[in-house]
Design an enzyme around this catalytic site. Structure first.
Site, PDB file in Angstrom:
ATOM      1  CE  LYS A 155      -3.595  -9.095  -3.238  1.00 41.51           C
ATOM      2  NZ  LYS A 155      -3.907  -8.096  -2.174  1.00 41.51           N
TER       3      LYS A 155
ATOM      4  CD1 TRP B 222      -0.469  -1.622   3.083  1.00 41.76           C
ATOM      5  CD2 TRP B 222       0.453   0.397   3.407  1.00 41.76           C
ATOM      6  NE1 TRP B 222       0.227  -1.659   4.275  1.00 41.76           N
ATOM      7  CE2 TRP B 222       0.807  -0.436   4.504  1.00 41.76           C
ATOM      8  CE3 TRP B 222       0.915   1.713   3.407  1.00 41.76           C
ATOM      9  CZ2 TRP B 222       1.587   0.000   5.566  1.00 41.76           C
ATOM     10  CZ3 TRP B 222       1.707   2.145   4.462  1.00 41.76           C
ATOM     11  CH2 TRP B 222       2.029   1.294   5.517  1.00 41.76           C
ATOM     12  CG  ASN B 223       5.060   1.262   0.710  1.00 38.02           C
ATOM     13  OD1 ASN B 223       4.651   0.364  -0.010  1.00 38.02           O
ATOM     14  ND2 ASN B 223       6.325   1.442   0.969  1.00 38.02           N
TER      15      ASN B 223
ATOM     16  N   GLY C 130       6.389  -6.515  -0.459  1.00 36.97           N
ATOM     17  CA  GLY C 130       5.622  -6.511   0.786  1.00 36.97           C
ATOM     18  C   GLY C 130       6.543  -6.861   1.934  1.00 36.97           C
ATOM     19  N   GLY C 131       5.952  -7.289   3.027  1.00 38.23           N
ATOM     20  CA  GLY C 131       6.745  -7.625   4.208  1.00 38.23           C
ATOM     21  C   GLY C 131       7.489  -8.950   4.023  1.00 38.23           C
TER      22      GLY C 131
ATOM     23  CB  CYS D 234      10.820  -0.988   1.537  1.00 30.37           C
ATOM     24  SG  CYS D 234      11.231  -0.158   0.006  1.00 30.37           S
TER      25      CYS D 234
ATOM     26  CD  GLU E 266       9.835  -3.044   7.112  1.00 24.91           C
ATOM     27  OE1 GLU E 266       9.087  -4.048   7.057  1.00 24.91           O
ATOM     28  OE2 GLU E 266      10.258  -2.455   6.111  1.00 24.91           O
TER      29      GLU E 266
ATOM     30  CD  GLU F 198      12.781  -5.471  -5.098  1.00 20.26           C
ATOM     31  OE1 GLU F 198      13.391  -5.098  -4.072  1.00 20.26           O
ATOM     32  OE2 GLU F 198      13.321  -5.615  -6.195  1.00 20.26           O
ATOM     33  CG  LEU F 199      10.866  -9.633   0.684  1.00 18.25           C
ATOM     34  CD1 LEU F 199      11.305 -10.947   1.280  1.00 18.25           C
ATOM     35  CD2 LEU F 199       9.396  -9.678   0.306  1.00 18.25           C
TER      36      LEU F 199
END
Ligand code: NAD
Length: 492
Positions: free
Chosen positions: A175, A151-152, A228-229, A284, A385, A250-251
């Site tokens: 998605k 969402w960021n 995402g996370g 991130c 985080e 990409e975490l």
């Protein structure tokens, strides 16, 4: 209230469940649109449609140059809609309009860049140590790419996947985050207007387990590109592995921003602010561990505190606002919980630490910009985080200790180094285990260079030529000019 359906096969499609969920403005707290609540049937349909489109002559027979032309058209449409897209995204995730406007313009640049790259990734003629044989390599697309985004920075992080995936000739099912689907559906609409054949770009909305998981598991999904996370990323990786699918992950991060005592302090302060209070810390690449050398520690903390205490916090739709709301209620609660945890662990709260409310904050979920000093790198507040405006200040003696602290963590997304001494800078660049190192700057990105993580911060890279290769596979072609084979029972 506005309603957004799924976008599948070039059409707006009702959710098969008949269910919808609301999307809310983080600042006003108002629900402003209804989003289709997808399920496994919707996910399956989207992948199947995308697979048909991948095989269809309308898409597969286009030359790379023609794909590039379509992408340039899309980039132009994005440029023509910068303001509208920015407002939608800002409304949905509460990000500062000042940042969103720049990000959306940049989204167009990403499409232009990959449009240009589409017809520039060639194979090679390979010298073979056999007579009468000609061998060459060519790159081919993978098939259906599933892109799952957070969402960021919804438009930017979707584009980081969509642009190279399409340039390479794949089709895509996106998605978006359940919190920020609207701008991605608008992007799909523009792709349709640009003339992408039906089914090349699809969006299925809904929750991770309902839609994300079935998309990843579908046998026709060739690749999953996830941002995402790290916990979500691990689940996606495990599901993709059982189908032997390719992944880009990409975490998260807990990036060290290291300031040496010889640094230009005013510039380093700007870098520290950009690192952790830019995007209200919801990024991130946040420089959430601020490593300060002994000699400048106290002065730096004082100056940083003064900047933070005068920051303009409030309505993200105003250009002068510097810190906006937290995008989701769950994230707001998590940040406040982690601040409590930091206090209990013995970190020293220099400023901030509380939720903010009052007329200037609307109904938004705000957190005061927060500085902890006296943090030890083994504390949870230094290792986990937060994804909010909370910085952990850690002292260090010398470059050796700074690098040791920087690397003593599961993550490895990025790092900042502030020094005037080239030797020190390179000492850190060469030893820090992170996918990006910024020297005397922080939070710089470009479509021309790869971005991604070491360790639990991810797999693969986004951006640059390298990202294009993440969406291609190599074929080695053998042509013999002499049909008289030697002994057929022996490997030639
Ligand atoms: P998240 O992991 O909760 O969700 C990301 C996406 O994954 C959402 O669309 C969600 O619906 C989906 N999802 C969740 N579980 C899933 C599952 N089991 N299968 C398939 N899909 C699933 O992350 P978030 O809270 O939306 O975003 C914040 C996180 O993203 C932070 O950890 C942040 O560091 C990370 N992030 C990383 C980068 C980067 O480039 N490295 C960029 C931005 C954000």
């Amino acid at each position: 209230m506005q309603r957004y359906q799924h976008f599948i096969g070039g059409e707006w499609v009702e959710p098969s469940s008949g269910e919808w969920f609301e999307t809310t403005e983080p600042f006003s707290g108002h629900a402003w649109a209804e989003i289709a609540k997808g399920n496994e049937r919707d996910a399956n349909r989207a992948v199947e449609v995308a697979h048909e489109a991948f095989l269809s002559p309308e898409w597969s027979s286009l030359t790379a140059t023609q794909r590039g032309a379509l992408m340039r058209k899309l980039a132009g449409l994005i440029e023509a809609n910068v303001e509208r897209l920015g407002m939608i995204e800002q409304r949905d995730n509460g990000k500062l309009i000042a940042e969103v406007a720049g990000q959306v313009r940049n989204v167009a640049q990403w499409f232009y860049y990959y449009a240009g790259l589409a017809d520039k990734i060639g194979g090679e003629v390979v010298p073979i140590n056999k007579a009468d044989v000609f061998n060459y390599t060519k790159y081919e697309p993978l098939g259906v790419v599933v892109a799952i985004t957070p969402w960021n920075s919804p438009l930017a992080l979707t584009t980081w996947k969509m642009a190279p995936a399409l340039a390479a000739g794949n089709t895509i099912v996106i998605k978006p985050s359940e919190y920020t689907s609207a701008s991605i559906l608008e992007l799909a609409k523009l792709a349709h207007e640009a003339g992408f054949p039906k089914g090349v770009v699809n969006v299925v909305t809904g929750f991770g387990q309902d839609v994300g998981e079935p998309l990843v598991r579908h046998p026709l999904t060739a690749k999953v590109a996830f941002t995402g996370g790290d916990i979500g990323g691990q689940k996606v990786n495990e599901a993709a592995a059982s189908g032997l699918k390719k992944v880009t992950l990409e975490l998260g991060g807990k990036s060290p921003n290291i300031v040496f005592d010889d640094a230009d302090i005013e510039q380093a302060l700007k870098g520290a602010v950009a690192g952790i209070f830019g995007a209200s810390g919801q990024t991130c690449m946040a420089g959430s561990r601020l490593l300060l050398q002994d000699g400048i520690h106290d002065e730096f903390v004082e100056k940083l505190k003064a900047i933070v205490e005068t920051a303009k916090i409030g309505d993200p739709s105003l250009y002068e606002t510097q810190i906006g709301p937290i995008a989701t209620r769950a994230q707001h609660e998590k940040i406040l919980r982690m601040i409590e945890m930091g206090k209990q662990e013995g970190a020293n709260l220099v400023c901030g630490g509380k939720a903010l409310s009052g007329p200037e904050f609307g109904q938004g979920q705000f957190v005061e910009p927060t500085i902890f000093t006296g943090v030890r790198n083994d504390m949870k507040i230094a290792q986990q985080e937060v994804f909010g405006p909370v910085v952990s200040v850690i002292r260090f003696r010398d470059a050796e200790e700074a690098v040791k602290i920087a690397n003593d963590i599961d993550f490895g997304l990025a790092a900042g180094v502030w020094t005037r001494d080239l030797h020190r800078a390179f000492y850190c660049v060469d030893r820090i285990r992170a996918g990006t190192v910024w020297v005397n700057n922080y939070r710089s990105t470009s479509f021309t260079t790869p971005f991604g993580g070491y360790k639990r911060s991810g797999i693969g890279r986004e951006g640059g030529v390298e990202a294009m290769k993440e969406y291609l596979q190599t074929k080695s072609v053998w042509i013999t000019t002499d049909p008289n084979r030697a002994n057929p029972f022996v490997l030639g």
